[in-house]
Enzyme design. Structure first.
Site, short mmCIF file in Angstrom:
data_model
loop_
_atom_site.label_atom_id
_atom_site.label_comp_id
_atom_site.label_asym_id
_atom_site.label_seq_id
_atom_site.Cartn_x
_atom_site.Cartn_y
_atom_site.Cartn_z
N LYS A 1 8.12 41.93 8.34
CA LYS A 1 8.75 42.26 9.62
C LYS A 1 10.26 42.16 9.48
O LYS A 1 10.79 41.12 9.13
CB LYS A 1 8.25 41.29 10.70
CG LYS A 1 8.86 41.54 12.07
CD LYS A 1 8.13 40.78 13.18
CE LYS A 1 8.82 40.95 14.52
NZ LYS A 1 8.11 40.27 15.61
N ASP B 1 5.88 36.60 25.85
CA ASP B 1 5.63 38.04 25.78
C ASP B 1 4.15 38.25 25.42
O ASP B 1 3.81 39.03 24.55
CB ASP B 1 6.56 38.65 24.72
CG ASP B 1 6.81 40.14 24.93
OD1 ASP B 1 6.36 40.68 25.96
OD2 ASP B 1 7.43 40.76 24.05
P1 ADP Z 1 8.21 43.36 18.01
O1 ADP Z 1 8.87 42.04 18.11
O2 ADP Z 1 9.18 44.40 17.58
O3 ADP Z 1 7.41 43.73 19.22
P2 ADP Z 1 5.71 42.68 16.68
O4 ADP Z 1 5.69 41.42 15.90
O5 ADP Z 1 5.08 42.64 18.02
O6 ADP Z 1 7.20 43.25 16.76
O7 ADP Z 1 4.99 43.80 15.80
C1 ADP Z 1 4.93 45.15 16.20
C2 ADP Z 1 3.59 45.76 15.79
O8 ADP Z 1 3.41 45.66 14.38
C3 ADP Z 1 2.42 45.05 16.40
O9 ADP Z 1 2.07 45.56 17.66
C4 ADP Z 1 1.31 45.28 15.37
O10 ADP Z 1 0.70 46.52 15.57
C5 ADP Z 1 2.07 45.31 14.06
N1 ADP Z 1 2.04 43.98 13.40
C6 ADP Z 1 2.90 42.96 13.59
N2 ADP Z 1 2.59 41.88 12.85
C7 ADP Z 1 1.47 42.20 12.17
C8 ADP Z 1 0.64 41.51 11.22
N3 ADP Z 1 0.90 40.26 10.81
N4 ADP Z 1 -0.45 42.17 10.74
C9 ADP Z 1 -0.72 43.42 11.12
N5 ADP Z 1 0.02 44.14 11.99
C10 ADP Z 1 1.10 43.55 12.53
MG MG Z 2 5.75 42.85 19.94
#
Ligand code: ADP
Ligand code: MG
Length: 378
Positions: free
Chosen positions: A123, A228
């Protein structure tokens, strides 16, 4: 959504990275970093540095811009990504890069893999310069480092996220296992499944509803509110079990608006279940239900950043909530006309200070993972 463009990682030399890091350091206090300052911070010869800088502009790791008093370099998103990815690959945390799997409002998510070819989730936090633009002028504390604010805020977001995930995993919460982080990047376990927002059918709606409400309460018992907690930040694994993600905005149950945040999380779930599954229940938790037997926040605060920073970020994130706009043109930032411009002499005065910070940073990159006392990997 494509692949993360990492081909340059292979071609960049350690001198390139030294110079790139010097620009990063310089940006802590300067809108634009002149080549000479970069050379001094990195302790390299000016002529050589000049050439490297130009080369990195060509590859868009840096941009060269004209300032009022002097011209200089600025790190791009890509440049910052490369710095973090370099460290993460050097440590052996990741060794190959795959496709983008998500775009959140403040992040880009990719699949990567480690040496054993285990797929992992990367991320990249991107707290925008644009958000910052909205609050410019209102907050003194960021005025002097607005050029670096996106670096700073993205890094804080990643650090917070990593620390919260670790604390939550230790307490048995269903969260992805945090693996490593550097700067604005977090590497974590890849959840096999999809976000709840894509789920149209579940085996037992009531059981899932109860489980999610129970998680909200359990978080509260440990002194935190997700902040959130919605269908985009809850993943449903292939076995139907929920996993919570996305933690940088977590707030303490001691926060003055804690009750409102708590209610909002609860309502998100109630609304979603009504909308998606036509499920309504008279049973839902209230803020008074939580026991606060533990305070995760203290642990997270102790794990590497000063209270002052924490306070600034709290204020900033609150603003972000309200004022975030859709603009994503992160490469353009308006310069603040009223800003007092620094002189080149100011820069030179700081070289020594920056050099020592530079060394600290190199050092931190080696130790910060250990700082968090990561569980040994199975
Ligand atoms: P943001 O803070 O930008 O909203 P998120 O952490 O919610 O970011 O991640 C955005 C998207 O990425 C999630 O909705 C999911 O679909 C995917 N995602 C995030 N973390 C994971 C993970 N550990 N494994 C699989 N998919 C993930
Ligand atoms: Mg998110």
């Amino acid at each position: 959504m494509g692949k993360l463009d990492v081909k340059m990682l292979r071609y960049l030399t350690s001198e390139d990275f030294r110079v790139l890091t010097a620009i990063e350091m310089g940006m802590k206090n300067h809108e634009l970093v002149p080549a000479l300052l970069a050379a001094q911070i990195a302790n390299l010869r000016y002529g050589g540095v000049h050439k490297l800088l130009k080369e990195m502009c060509k590859h868009r790791l840096l941009s060269y811009e004209r300032g009022k008093r002097y011209d200089g370099y600025r790190l791009t998103n890509t440049g910052y990504d490369y710095l973090a990815l370099k460290v993460l690959t050097q440590r052996g945390t990741i060794c190959s890069f795959g496709n983008q799997i998500g775009v959140g409002k403040e992040s880009n998510i990719y699949v990567v893999a480690n040496e054993d070819e285990t797929p992992l989730c990367l991320k990249l936090h991107r707290l925008g310069r644009t958000c910052f633009r909205n609050i410019k002028g209102k907050r003194d504390y960021l005025q002097h480092r607005h050029s670096a604010s996106w670096l700073y805020l993205s890094r804080i977001a990643a650090t917070r996220e990593f620390a919260y995930m670790k604390a939550l995993l230790d307490r048995g919460f269903p969260v992805p296992k945090p693996i490593d982080f550097n700067r604005h990047c977090v590497v974590m376990e890849l959840v096999e499944g999809g976000p709840l927002c894509n789920v149209n059918e579940v085996n037992n709606v009531e059981a899932l509803y109860d489980e999610l409400m129970d998680l909200i309460v359990r978080l509260g018992n440990h002194g935190v509110i997700h902040g959130d907690f919605n269908e985009f930040n809850i993943m449903i694994k292939n076995d139907g079990k929920p996993v919570i993600i996305d933690f940088p905005q977590m707030v303490s149950t001691e926060h003055e608006n804690a009750e409102a945040y708590f209610q909002r999380d609860v309502n998100c779930i109630r609304d979603f279940f009504k909308r998606r599954f036509g499920y309504e229940s008279e049973l839902y938790p209230t803020f008074q239900d939580i026991t606060r037997e533990d305070c995760i926040d203290n642990e997270v605060r102790a794990s590497g950043f000063a209270k002052q920073v924490e306070k600034e970020i709290d204020i900033f994130l609150t603003d972000l909530d309200i004022e975030y706009t859709e603009e994503k043109d992160n490469e353009n930032i308006e310069t603040n006309e009223k800003d007092e411009k620094e002189t080149y002499e100011d820069c030179v005065d700081e070289v020594e200070n920056l050099q020592s910070q530079f060394n600290d940073l190199q050092f931190q990159n080696q130790i910060s993972k250990k700082d968090f006392d990561l569980p040994t990997q199975e």
